[in-house]
Write a protein that holds these residues in place. Structure first.
Motif, PDB file in Angstrom:
ATOM      1  N   PRO A   1       0.844  -1.201   0.000  1.00 34.63           N
ATOM      2  CA  PRO A   1       0.000   0.000   0.000  1.00 34.63           C
ATOM      3  C   PRO A   1       0.879   1.251   0.000  1.00 34.63           C
ATOM      4  O   PRO A   1       1.968   1.257   0.577  1.00 34.63           O
ATOM      5  CB  PRO A   1      -0.772  -0.117   1.316  1.00 34.63           C
ATOM      6  N   GLU A   2       0.394   2.309  -0.637  1.00 35.43           N
ATOM      7  CA  GLU A   2       1.136   3.562  -0.669  1.00 35.43           C
ATOM      8  C   GLU A   2       1.089   4.199   0.722  1.00 35.43           C
ATOM      9  O   GLU A   2       0.019   4.530   1.240  1.00 35.43           O
ATOM     10  CB  GLU A   2       0.551   4.488  -1.729  1.00 35.43           C
ATOM     11  N   PHE A   3       2.249   4.348   1.339  1.00 33.59           N
ATOM     12  CA  PHE A   3       2.343   4.766   2.740  1.00 33.59           C
ATOM     13  C   PHE A   3       1.646   6.086   3.024  1.00 33.59           C
ATOM     14  O   PHE A   3       0.874   6.202   3.981  1.00 33.59           O
ATOM     15  CB  PHE A   3       3.810   4.852   3.193  1.00 33.59           C
ATOM     16  N   ASP A   4       1.934   7.124   2.232  1.00 35.00           N
ATOM     17  CA  ASP A   4       1.395   8.449   2.532  1.00 35.00           C
ATOM     18  C   ASP A   4      -0.132   8.452   2.575  1.00 35.00           C
ATOM     19  O   ASP A   4      -0.736   9.109   3.422  1.00 35.00           O
ATOM     20  CB  ASP A   4       1.888   9.484   1.515  1.00 35.00           C
ATOM     21  N   VAL A   5      -0.758   7.719   1.669  1.00 34.35           N
ATOM     22  CA  VAL A   5      -2.222   7.666   1.632  1.00 34.35           C
ATOM     23  C   VAL A   5      -2.744   6.916   2.859  1.00 34.35           C
ATOM     24  O   VAL A   5      -3.686   7.368   3.519  1.00 34.35           O
ATOM     25  CB  VAL A   5      -2.715   7.003   0.324  1.00 34.35           C
ATOM     26  N   CYS A   6      -2.121   5.788   3.181  1.00 33.92           N
ATOM     27  CA  CYS A   6      -2.542   5.014   4.360  1.00 33.92           C
ATOM     28  C   CYS A   6      -2.353   5.817   5.647  1.00 33.92           C
ATOM     29  O   CYS A   6      -3.222   5.800   6.527  1.00 33.92           O
ATOM     30  CB  CYS A   6      -1.760   3.704   4.449  1.00 33.92           C
ATOM     31  N   ASP A   7      -1.248   6.516   5.750  1.00 34.09           N
ATOM     32  CA  ASP A   7      -0.976   7.323   6.937  1.00 34.09           C
ATOM     33  C   ASP A   7      -2.011   8.436   7.081  1.00 34.09           C
ATOM     34  O   ASP A   7      -2.515   8.693   8.180  1.00 34.09           O
ATOM     35  CB  ASP A   7       0.441   7.893   6.860  1.00 34.09           C
ATOM     36  N   ARG A   8      -2.347   9.091   5.974  1.00 32.65           N
ATOM     37  CA  ARG A   8      -3.361  10.151   6.013  1.00 32.65           C
ATOM     38  C   ARG A   8      -4.707   9.586   6.473  1.00 32.65           C
ATOM     39  O   ARG A   8      -5.376  10.162   7.340  1.00 32.65           O
ATOM     40  CB  ARG A   8      -3.511  10.799   4.635  1.00 32.65           C
ATOM     41  N   ILE A   9      -5.105   8.441   5.926  1.00 36.06           N
ATOM     42  CA  ILE A   9      -6.368   7.809   6.315  1.00 36.06           C
ATOM     43  C   ILE A   9      -6.360   7.473   7.803  1.00 36.06           C
ATOM     44  O   ILE A   9      -7.328   7.752   8.522  1.00 36.06           O
ATOM     45  CB  ILE A   9      -6.635   6.552   5.470  1.00 36.06           C
TER      46      ILE A   9
ATOM     47  N   ALA B   1      -6.289  -3.650   5.683  1.00 34.64           N
ATOM     48  CA  ALA B   1      -7.475  -3.524   4.834  1.00 34.64           C
ATOM     49  C   ALA B   1      -7.085  -3.344   3.367  1.00 34.64           C
ATOM     50  O   ALA B   1      -7.717  -3.926   2.475  1.00 34.64           O
ATOM     51  CB  ALA B   1      -8.337  -2.357   5.307  1.00 34.64           C
ATOM     52  N   VAL B   2      -6.052  -2.551   3.111  1.00 33.99           N
ATOM     53  CA  VAL B   2      -5.615  -2.319   1.727  1.00 33.99           C
ATOM     54  C   VAL B   2      -5.035  -3.603   1.136  1.00 33.99           C
ATOM     55  O   VAL B   2      -5.342  -3.975   0.003  1.00 33.99           O
ATOM     56  CB  VAL B   2      -4.606  -1.158   1.644  1.00 33.99           C
ATOM     57  N   ARG B   3      -4.223  -4.302   1.903  1.00 33.35           N
ATOM     58  CA  ARG B   3      -3.651  -5.560   1.414  1.00 33.35           C
ATOM     59  C   ARG B   3      -4.757  -6.586   1.147  1.00 33.35           C
ATOM     60  O   ARG B   3      -4.716  -7.305   0.155  1.00 33.35           O
ATOM     61  CB  ARG B   3      -2.600  -6.097   2.397  1.00 33.35           C
ATOM     62  N   TYR B   4      -5.766  -6.646   2.015  1.00 36.79           N
ATOM     63  CA  TYR B   4      -6.897  -7.555   1.816  1.00 36.79           C
ATOM     64  C   TYR B   4      -7.654  -7.177   0.534  1.00 36.79           C
ATOM     65  O   TYR B   4      -8.006  -8.047  -0.273  1.00 36.79           O
ATOM     66  CB  TYR B   4      -7.835  -7.513   3.030  1.00 36.79           C
ATOM     67  N   ALA B   5      -7.895  -5.867   0.336  1.00 34.55           N
ATOM     68  CA  ALA B   5      -8.597  -5.400  -0.862  1.00 34.55           C
ATOM     69  C   ALA B   5      -7.798  -5.733  -2.129  1.00 34.55           C
ATOM     70  O   ALA B   5      -8.373  -6.124  -3.152  1.00 34.55           O
ATOM     71  CB  ALA B   5      -8.859  -3.895  -0.772  1.00 34.55           C
ATOM     72  N   TYR B   6      -6.478  -5.595  -2.061  1.00 35.39           N
ATOM     73  CA  TYR B   6      -5.631  -5.938  -3.212  1.00 35.39           C
ATOM     74  C   TYR B   6      -5.755  -7.426  -3.527  1.00 35.39           C
ATOM     75  O   TYR B   6      -5.966  -7.810  -4.682  1.00 35.39           O
ATOM     76  CB  TYR B   6      -4.165  -5.571  -2.938  1.00 35.39           C
ATOM     77  N   LYS B   7      -5.630  -8.269  -2.493  1.00 31.63           N
ATOM     78  CA  LYS B   7      -5.732  -9.724  -2.697  1.00 31.63           C
ATOM     79  C   LYS B   7      -7.102 -10.088  -3.262  1.00 31.63           C
ATOM     80  O   LYS B   7      -7.193 -10.897  -4.193  1.00 31.63           O
ATOM     81  CB  LYS B   7      -5.495 -10.473  -1.377  1.00 31.63           C
TER      82      LYS B   7
END
Length: 162
Positions: A125-133, A147-153
């Motif tokens: 996952p792109e760190f800056d976006v995840c950190d902002r969220i 959650a992002v890794r699960y969505a990617y899978k």
């Protein structure tokens, strides 16, 4: 799975500049790093080391194109206390890179994908976006990452079965 990407490639004409330093204020390291990145260095990192007579020190490592070497060398001599540099020629092999957007409960998040010989070998996952969220939602960063890794899978599995 369709996504735009940069092809796997090799950067020739790269240099690794190294300096062992045992007498510099460690608070300066981030300023030196910022200036080297601003100059155009591809990578800058510090490694703790033990120098002669058991003295603690740090090793500065700067990866840059040959065309930046003189400017980087001058910056290192001006901004650090080193008296010398090692300059090591090398080539850098990079994975093919792509970004894929995945949907999460907090919106779309880009995932960086690294491929070798057409096979996905890394994704993150792109760190800056995840950190902002995480900050906006007041939730742990690792929860967003999971959650992002699960969505990617889920997305890649779905696209493979279509």
């Amino acid at each position: 799975m369709a996504f735009s990407h940069k092809e796997e490639h090799v950067d020739e004409g790269m240099l690794l500049l190294q300096a062992n330093i045992d007498d510099m204020n460690p608070e300066w390291t981030s300023a030196v790093m910022d200036r080297l990145f601003a100059l155009g260095a591809n990578d800058v990192y510090w490694v703790p080391i033990v120098m002669k007579k058991g003295r603690p020190g740090i090793m500065l490592n700067v990866l840059c194109a040959d065309s930046l070497a003189e400017e980087a060398k001058s910056l290192i001599f001006r901004e650090t206390t080193t008296l010398g540099l090692r300059i090591i020629p090398l080539s850098v092999h990079r994975l093919s890179r792509a970004f894929l957007e995945v949907e999460t409960p907090w919106g779309s998040v880009p995932v960086k994908i690294g491929s070798h010989n057409g096979q996905v070998v890394q994704y993150a996952p792109e760190f800056d976006v995840c950190d902002r969220i995480a900050r906006e939602q007041k939730i742990p960063l690792k929860e967003v990452y999971d959650a992002v890794r699960y969505a990617y899978k889920a997305r890649t599995q779905s696209e493979l079965s279509d």
